[in-house]
Write an enzyme that holds these catalytic residues in place. Structure first.
Site, PDB file in Angstrom:
ATOM      1  N   TYR A  61       0.846  -1.111   0.091  1.00  0.00           N
ATOM      2  CA  TYR A  61       0.045  -0.127  -0.011  1.00  0.00           C
ATOM      3  C   TYR A  61       0.857   1.302  -0.220  1.00  0.00           C
ATOM      4  O   TYR A  61       0.287   2.400   0.145  1.00  0.00           O
ATOM      5  CB  TYR A  61      -0.788  -0.040   1.211  1.00  0.00           C
ATOM      6  N   ASN A 106     -13.024   4.127  -1.776  1.00  0.00           N
ATOM      7  CA  ASN A 106     -12.178   2.879  -1.705  1.00  0.00           C
ATOM      8  C   ASN A 106     -12.678   2.069  -0.541  1.00  0.00           C
ATOM      9  O   ASN A 106     -12.726   2.474   0.767  1.00  0.00           O
ATOM     10  CB  ASN A 106     -10.730   3.645  -1.286  1.00  0.00           C
ATOM     11  N   HIS A 145     -15.403  -6.524  -1.379  1.00  0.00           N
ATOM     12  CA  HIS A 145     -15.510  -8.205  -1.703  1.00  0.00           C
ATOM     13  C   HIS A 145     -16.461  -8.842  -0.836  1.00  0.00           C
ATOM     14  O   HIS A 145     -16.810  -9.896  -1.165  1.00  0.00           O
ATOM     15  CB  HIS A 145     -14.248  -8.668  -1.480  1.00  0.00           C
ATOM     16  N   ASP A 159     -25.663  -1.570  -2.398  1.00  0.00           N
ATOM     17  CA  ASP A 159     -27.044  -1.308  -2.396  1.00  0.00           C
ATOM     18  C   ASP A 159     -27.331  -0.012  -2.161  1.00  0.00           C
ATOM     19  O   ASP A 159     -28.080   0.892  -2.550  1.00  0.00           O
ATOM     20  CB  ASP A 159     -28.187  -2.084  -1.467  1.00  0.00           C
ATOM     21  N   HIS A 179      -8.790   1.789  -5.804  1.00  0.00           N
ATOM     22  CA  HIS A 179      -7.849   0.956  -4.924  1.00  0.00           C
ATOM     23  C   HIS A 179      -6.397   1.093  -5.336  1.00  0.00           C
ATOM     24  O   HIS A 179      -6.071   1.400  -6.242  1.00  0.00           O
ATOM     25  CB  HIS A 179      -7.937  -0.593  -5.276  1.00  0.00           C
ATOM     26  N   LEU A 180      -5.562   1.280  -4.169  1.00  0.00           N
ATOM     27  CA  LEU A 180      -4.224   1.294  -4.145  1.00  0.00           C
ATOM     28  C   LEU A 180      -3.428   0.276  -5.026  1.00  0.00           C
ATOM     29  O   LEU A 180      -2.581   0.713  -6.020  1.00  0.00           O
ATOM     30  CB  LEU A 180      -3.771   1.609  -2.780  1.00  0.00           C
ATOM     31  N   SER A 181      -3.904  -0.839  -4.854  1.00  0.00           N
ATOM     32  CA  SER A 181      -3.119  -1.952  -5.202  1.00  0.00           C
ATOM     33  C   SER A 181      -4.072  -2.504  -6.369  1.00  0.00           C
ATOM     34  O   SER A 181      -4.913  -2.026  -6.552  1.00  0.00           O
ATOM     35  CB  SER A 181      -2.931  -2.996  -4.297  1.00  0.00           C
ATOM     36  N   ARG A 217     -10.107 -11.064  -3.644  1.00  0.00           N
ATOM     37  CA  ARG A 217     -10.058  -9.664  -3.916  1.00  0.00           C
ATOM     38  C   ARG A 217     -10.394  -9.374  -5.508  1.00  0.00           C
ATOM     39  O   ARG A 217     -10.472  -8.113  -5.418  1.00  0.00           O
ATOM     40  CB  ARG A 217      -8.678  -9.334  -3.598  1.00  0.00           C
TER      41      ARG A 217
END
Length: 150
Positions: free
Chosen positions: A27, A79, A85, A92, A105-107, A116
């Site tokens: 990260y 994020n 997941h 919703d 997302h960072l990764s 993931r």
């Protein structure tokens, strides 16, 4: 690409308060404050305002999404962390308020563990940016502002 004073809600999900110290090999070393600071600089350049919020609690994130509609928020940058997941409820909430959202997302979640690679959020988002570290947030904000300007 000016956003005409549009309000963008930036939501950081669970464990993002640990940025800079949590698994820096994945990260990075930037803190959540660093992320927010860089986003605020970019927001000024793009002519939008940001409201940033981090929570480790799903219900608090959902409450902020619900409130966004009443507050005139034009876009959401989210994020969701691990909730990406697992959370049908977060999905919703985003679908329910019908405010354009970009998942960030960072990764690169698609190059990581199998669990993931599925997102409940992506199907209700206008786009997803991942894999560029802190720059993912900046790319996502640019994309969201461009989407809103159309």
């Amino acid at each position: 690409m000016k956003g005409a004073g549009s309000m963008i809600l930036v939501l950081h999900g669970p464990n993002l308060n640990l940025l800079g110290t949590r698994e820096p090999e994945i990260y990075g070393s930037d803190t959540l404050q660093d992320v927010d600071n860089s986003l605020n600089v970019l927001a000024g350049e793009l002519g939008v305002e940001l409201d940033t919020f981090q929570s480790n609690h799903e219900g608090e994130l959902i409450d902020r999404i619900h409130a966004a509609r009443e507050q005139g928020v034009r876009g959401i940058l989210i994020n969701p962390g691990g909730l990406t997941h697992t959370s049908v409820a977060l999905r919703d909430a985003l679908a329910g308020v019908a405010i354009p959202a970009v998942e960030v997302h960072l990764s690169n979640v698609h190059a990581r563990e199998t669990f993931r690679q599925h997102s409940y959020i992506s199907p209700v988002a206008v786009g997803q940016i991942c894999g560029f570290g802190v720059a993912s947030y900046q790319l996502a904000l640019r994309g969201l502002v461009m989407h809103l300007a159309r």
